[in-house]
Design an enzyme around this catalytic site. Structure first.
Site, PDB file in Angstrom:
ATOM      1  N   ASP A  34       0.850  -1.190   0.000  1.00 53.31           N
ATOM      2  CA  ASP A  34       0.000   0.000   0.000  1.00 53.31           C
ATOM      3  C   ASP A  34       0.886   1.241   0.000  1.00 53.31           C
ATOM      4  O   ASP A  34       1.898   1.302   0.711  1.00 53.31           O
ATOM      5  CB  ASP A  34      -0.920  -0.018   1.224  1.00 53.31           C
ATOM      6  CG  ASP A  34      -2.063   0.965   1.100  1.00 53.31           C
ATOM      7  OD1 ASP A  34      -3.225   0.521   1.009  1.00 53.31           O
ATOM      8  OD2 ASP A  34      -1.803   2.197   1.091  1.00 53.31           O
ATOM      9  N   GLY A  60     -15.639   3.250   3.835  1.00 50.24           N
ATOM     10  CA  GLY A  60     -14.407   3.982   3.554  1.00 50.24           C
ATOM     11  C   GLY A  60     -13.702   3.500   2.302  1.00 50.24           C
ATOM     12  O   GLY A  60     -12.577   3.930   2.027  1.00 50.24           O
ATOM     13  N   GLN A  61     -14.351   2.616   1.529  1.00 50.08           N
ATOM     14  CA  GLN A  61     -13.717   2.149   0.286  1.00 50.08           C
ATOM     15  C   GLN A  61     -13.459   3.345  -0.636  1.00 50.08           C
ATOM     16  O   GLN A  61     -14.363   4.167  -0.858  1.00 50.08           O
ATOM     17  CB  GLN A  61     -14.617   1.135  -0.427  1.00 50.08           C
ATOM     18  CG  GLN A  61     -13.947   0.527  -1.662  1.00 50.08           C
ATOM     19  CD  GLN A  61     -14.818  -0.512  -2.379  1.00 50.08           C
ATOM     20  OE1 GLN A  61     -15.995  -0.695  -2.029  1.00 50.08           O
ATOM     21  NE2 GLN A  61     -14.249  -1.177  -3.365  1.00 50.08           N
ATOM     22  N   HIS A  88     -10.161  -5.500  -3.271  1.00 51.78           N
ATOM     23  CA  HIS A  88      -8.816  -5.670  -2.699  1.00 51.78           C
ATOM     24  C   HIS A  88      -8.941  -6.082  -1.246  1.00 51.78           C
ATOM     25  O   HIS A  88      -9.854  -5.655  -0.534  1.00 51.78           O
ATOM     26  CB  HIS A  88      -7.979  -4.399  -2.839  1.00 51.78           C
ATOM     27  CG  HIS A  88      -8.631  -3.150  -2.316  1.00 51.78           C
ATOM     28  ND1 HIS A  88      -9.599  -2.471  -3.026  1.00 51.78           N
ATOM     29  CD2 HIS A  88      -8.458  -2.459  -1.175  1.00 51.78           C
ATOM     30  CE1 HIS A  88      -9.992  -1.415  -2.336  1.00 51.78           C
ATOM     31  NE2 HIS A  88      -9.320  -1.384  -1.191  1.00 51.78           N
ATOM     32  N   HIS A 112      -6.862  -5.922   2.206  1.00 51.66           N
ATOM     33  CA  HIS A 112      -5.731  -5.345   2.939  1.00 51.66           C
ATOM     34  C   HIS A 112      -5.163  -6.428   3.853  1.00 51.66           C
ATOM     35  O   HIS A 112      -5.910  -7.080   4.598  1.00 51.66           O
ATOM     36  CB  HIS A 112      -6.186  -4.201   3.844  1.00 51.66           C
ATOM     37  CG  HIS A 112      -6.763  -3.011   3.151  1.00 51.66           C
ATOM     38  ND1 HIS A 112      -6.073  -1.828   2.979  1.00 51.66           N
ATOM     39  CD2 HIS A 112      -7.996  -2.792   2.609  1.00 51.66           C
ATOM     40  CE1 HIS A 112      -6.842  -0.948   2.373  1.00 51.66           C
ATOM     41  NE2 HIS A 112      -8.017  -1.503   2.141  1.00 51.66           N
TER      42      HIS A 112
HETATM   43  P1  AMP Z   1      -9.763   1.291   0.380  1.00 52.41           P
HETATM   44  O1  AMP Z   1      -9.825   2.629   1.087  1.00 52.41           O
HETATM   45  O2  AMP Z   1     -10.171   0.119   1.206  1.00 52.41           O
HETATM   46  O3  AMP Z   1     -10.488   1.348  -0.945  1.00 52.41           O
HETATM   47  O4  AMP Z   1      -8.227   1.025   0.095  1.00 52.41           O
HETATM   48  C1  AMP Z   1      -7.546   1.589  -0.987  1.00 52.41           C
HETATM   49  C2  AMP Z   1      -6.091   1.581  -0.633  1.00 52.41           C
HETATM   50  O5  AMP Z   1      -5.357   1.792  -1.806  1.00 52.41           O
HETATM   51  C3  AMP Z   1      -5.664   2.661   0.369  1.00 52.41           C
HETATM   52  O6  AMP Z   1      -5.119   2.029   1.527  1.00 52.41           O
HETATM   53  C4  AMP Z   1      -4.631   3.469  -0.410  1.00 52.41           C
HETATM   54  O7  AMP Z   1      -3.558   3.901   0.401  1.00 52.41           O
HETATM   55  C5  AMP Z   1      -4.176   2.463  -1.454  1.00 52.41           C
HETATM   56  N1  AMP Z   1      -3.631   3.052  -2.680  1.00 52.41           N
HETATM   57  C6  AMP Z   1      -4.135   4.077  -3.401  1.00 52.41           C
HETATM   58  N2  AMP Z   1      -3.387   4.304  -4.481  1.00 52.41           N
HETATM   59  C7  AMP Z   1      -2.373   3.392  -4.449  1.00 52.41           C
HETATM   60  C8  AMP Z   1      -1.251   3.121  -5.291  1.00 52.41           C
HETATM   61  N3  AMP Z   1      -1.014   3.809  -6.410  1.00 52.41           N
HETATM   62  N4  AMP Z   1      -0.416   2.111  -4.934  1.00 52.41           N
HETATM   63  C9  AMP Z   1      -0.632   1.393  -3.814  1.00 52.41           C
HETATM   64  N5  AMP Z   1      -1.686   1.602  -2.982  1.00 52.41           N
HETATM   65  C10 AMP Z   1      -2.533   2.598  -3.296  1.00 52.41           C
END
Ligand code: AMP
Length: 117
Positions: free
Chosen positions: A34, A96-97, A103, A105
């Protein structure tokens, strides 16, 4: 169902158009760190195929979900998370997505609070 959504950030990470720090890949899923880690280990495991979130999964995706969890287990082993870890998937705006490509985490390497916010 669409295999790739050209407007989706994570589809662009799958294709390599957007760089990522990959820690795992196979024919169905990839895992990468991340960009804004919330724990010493914070890896995202995603299907290569565009699926908006866990609510959009179908019965036919059972093998794909199993593969995601196999990848998560393997990454947790590689990261040395013997003390435990958490797997989280956010579904929809209230959770919070922020990226609408399924994905998981993988968070670990510190004591994690419960319940999450
Ligand atoms: P969510 O909020 O559950 O949709 O998680 C999305 C995640 O993607 C967040 O933890 C962000 O920090 C991560 N994220 C966003 N852009 C990138 C990127 N370019 N590379 C890696 N992680 C990312």
């Amino acid at each position: 169902m669409d295999v790739r959504d050209p407007g989706c950030l994570f589809c662009r990470i799958v294709s390599g158009e957007v760089p990522s720090d990959r820690v795992y890949e196979d024919d169905l899923v990839i895992g990468f760190r991340d960009v804004a880690p919330r724990a010493p280990t914070h890896v995202l495991v995603i299907p290569r195929r565009h699926i908006p979130d866990a609510h959009a999964l179908a019965d036919e995706d059972a093998a794909l979900v199993a593969r995601c969890f196999a990848a998560l287990r393997r990454i947790a082993d590689d990261e040395g998370l013997e003390g435990g870890y958490r797997i989280v998937t956010n579904v929809g705006p209230d959770s919070g997505q922020t990226v609408f490509h399924l994905h998981f985490h993988l968070l670990g390497g510190r004591q994690l609070g419960w319940p999450p916010g």
